[in-house]
Enzyme design. Structure first.
Site, PDB file in Angstrom:
ATOM      1  N   LYS A   1       9.620  17.866  39.177  1.00 25.73           N
ATOM      2  CA  LYS A   1      10.506  17.061  38.369  1.00 25.73           C
ATOM      3  C   LYS A   1      11.583  17.900  37.683  1.00 25.73           C
ATOM      4  O   LYS A   1      12.636  17.384  37.305  1.00 25.73           O
ATOM      5  CB  LYS A   1       9.685  16.349  37.275  1.00 25.73           C
TER       6      LYS A   1
ATOM      7  N   GLU B   1      16.568  24.430  42.136  1.00 21.80           N
ATOM      8  CA  GLU B   1      15.371  24.636  41.300  1.00 21.80           C
ATOM      9  C   GLU B   1      15.744  24.616  39.825  1.00 21.80           C
ATOM     10  O   GLU B   1      16.883  24.924  39.463  1.00 21.80           O
ATOM     11  CB  GLU B   1      14.794  26.024  41.602  1.00 21.80           C
ATOM     12  N   ASP B   2      14.770  24.322  38.967  1.00 26.05           N
ATOM     13  CA  ASP B   2      15.009  24.407  37.526  1.00 26.05           C
ATOM     14  C   ASP B   2      14.943  25.857  37.055  1.00 26.05           C
ATOM     15  O   ASP B   2      15.796  26.331  36.316  1.00 26.05           O
ATOM     16  CB  ASP B   2      14.013  23.533  36.739  1.00 26.05           C
TER      17      ASP B   2
ATOM     18  N   ASP C   1      10.515  31.636  38.018  1.00 28.81           N
ATOM     19  CA  ASP C   1       9.700  32.363  37.045  1.00 28.81           C
ATOM     20  C   ASP C   1       8.894  33.420  37.808  1.00 28.81           C
ATOM     21  O   ASP C   1       9.410  34.487  38.119  1.00 28.81           O
ATOM     22  CB  ASP C   1       8.822  31.319  36.325  1.00 28.81           C
TER      23      ASP C   1
ATOM     24  N   PHE D   1       9.228  30.840  26.754  1.00 32.68           N
ATOM     25  CA  PHE D   1       8.991  29.521  27.328  1.00 32.68           C
ATOM     26  C   PHE D   1      10.036  28.550  26.792  1.00 32.68           C
ATOM     27  O   PHE D   1      10.157  28.370  25.582  1.00 32.68           O
ATOM     28  CB  PHE D   1       7.585  29.024  27.004  1.00 32.68           C
TER      29      PHE D   1
ATOM     30  N   ARG E   1      11.661  16.923  28.433  1.00 33.91           N
ATOM     31  CA  ARG E   1      12.579  17.016  29.587  1.00 33.91           C
ATOM     32  C   ARG E   1      13.952  16.428  29.287  1.00 33.91           C
ATOM     33  O   ARG E   1      14.956  16.834  29.867  1.00 33.91           O
ATOM     34  CB  ARG E   1      12.002  16.264  30.789  1.00 33.91           C
TER      35      ARG E   1
HETATM   36  P1  IMP Z   1       7.154  29.826  39.468  1.00 39.47           P
HETATM   37  O1  IMP Z   1       6.555  29.322  40.736  1.00 39.47           O
HETATM   38  O2  IMP Z   1       6.209  30.672  38.693  1.00 39.47           O
HETATM   39  O3  IMP Z   1       8.489  30.504  39.669  1.00 39.47           O
HETATM   40  O4  IMP Z   1       7.315  28.615  38.494  1.00 39.47           O
HETATM   41  C1  IMP Z   1       8.201  27.673  38.655  1.00 39.47           C
HETATM   42  C2  IMP Z   1       7.821  26.469  37.809  1.00 39.47           C
HETATM   43  O5  IMP Z   1       7.151  26.792  36.588  1.00 39.47           O
HETATM   44  C3  IMP Z   1       9.105  25.824  37.405  1.00 39.47           C
HETATM   45  O6  IMP Z   1       9.568  24.934  38.387  1.00 39.47           O
HETATM   46  C4  IMP Z   1       8.748  25.182  36.078  1.00 39.47           C
HETATM   47  O7  IMP Z   1       8.276  23.880  36.290  1.00 39.47           O
HETATM   48  C5  IMP Z   1       7.648  26.027  35.506  1.00 39.47           C
HETATM   49  N1  IMP Z   1       8.152  26.937  34.456  1.00 39.47           N
HETATM   50  C6  IMP Z   1       8.285  28.269  34.492  1.00 39.47           C
HETATM   51  N2  IMP Z   1       8.788  28.771  33.349  1.00 39.47           N
HETATM   52  C7  IMP Z   1       8.997  27.700  32.546  1.00 39.47           C
HETATM   53  C8  IMP Z   1       9.528  27.553  31.207  1.00 39.47           C
HETATM   54  O8  IMP Z   1       9.942  28.486  30.513  1.00 39.47           O
HETATM   55  N3  IMP Z   1       9.583  26.277  30.740  1.00 39.47           N
HETATM   56  C9  IMP Z   1       9.164  25.191  31.461  1.00 39.47           C
HETATM   57  N4  IMP Z   1       8.686  25.283  32.717  1.00 39.47           N
HETATM   58  C10 IMP Z   1       8.588  26.533  33.244  1.00 39.47           C
HETATM   59 MG    MG Z   2       6.374  21.891  34.285  1.00 37.09          MG
END
Ligand code: IMP
Ligand code: MG
Length: 181
Positions: free
Chosen positions: A45, A102-103, A106, A156, A169
């Site tokens: 989302k 992507e949002d 991380d 975060f 959101r």
């Molecule tokens: P990754 O696979 O670890 O790169 O994580 C990606 C997902 O983790 C993102 O699509 C977010 O939904 C969530 N995420 C990572 N960091 C944050 C943050 O600082 N705030 C909110 N969601 C996060």
């Molecule tokens: Mg999330």
């Protein structure tokens, strides 16, 4: 409701997104047309607002698709497992120019999974990854967005599509959440 402190303002976000839309228009200008549209895949989302704003700043014929992926539970740490509630995409995106939206990148696990999946299933003629945010210091797999709006520190953040336990959101800005929430 606890109101997160402003980290990046609505104005800063809107101006970056506009700039990125113009940049991406230039990136794909030569390779897409009305017969060969750009395919924009937003990752639900978290990227729903960013995707909506970004496409309104891309001045090219495009098709919008969404997939739904999650790698976080309702907490602040990635559980390392990428779950895929909905990966369905139409067959007509085969071989096209694809832009994944992507949002945040991380740990990178979600982005790595999705780019490999799209590459292997659809053989795009060009594959570009954009992420609204980039948290470089948290990376555990080898992947980087081709374009990003903001490189951020290891904090975060919520708002502009990103949640903490499905809250926040809808904030038009990006805010900090303290552990105490
Ligand atoms: P990754 O696979 O670890 O790169 O994580 C990606 C997902 O983790 C993102 O699509 C977010 O939904 C969530 N995420 C990572 N960091 C944050 C943050 O600082 N705030 C909110 N969601 C996060
Ligand atoms: Mg999330």
């Amino acid at each position: 409701m606890h109101v997160p402190r402003v980290y990046i303002s609505q104005e800063q976000i809107q101006s970056k997104v506009r700039e990125l839309g113009q940049q991406l228009t230039e990136v794909f200008e030569g390779s897409v047309s009305s017969d060969n549209q750009l395919v924009v895949i937003g990752v639900l989302k978290g990227a729903y607002i960013f995707t909506a704003d970004l496409v309104r700043n891309i001045n090219l014929p495009l098709q919008i698709e969404f997939v739904r992926i999650a790698s976080y539970g309702d907490n602040m740490e990635s559980n390392g497992v990428v779950s895929t509630p909905d990966l369905s995409l139409p067959a007509n995106i085969q071989g096209k120019n694809i832009l994944i939206v992507e949002d945040i990148v991380d740990t990178g696990q979600t982005a790595k999974f999705l780019t490999s999946y799209i590459q292997e299933q659809f053989y795009p003629s060009k594959l570009v990854l954009v992420s609204f945010l980039n948290k470089q210091s948290r990376r555990v797999v080898d992947i980087n967005p081709d374009y990003t709006c903001f490189d951020i520190e290891d904090k975060f953040v919520v708002g502009y599509g990103l949640d903490y336990a499905e809250q926040f959101r809808q904030l038009p800005y990006l805010g900090f959440v303290d552990e105490a929430v």
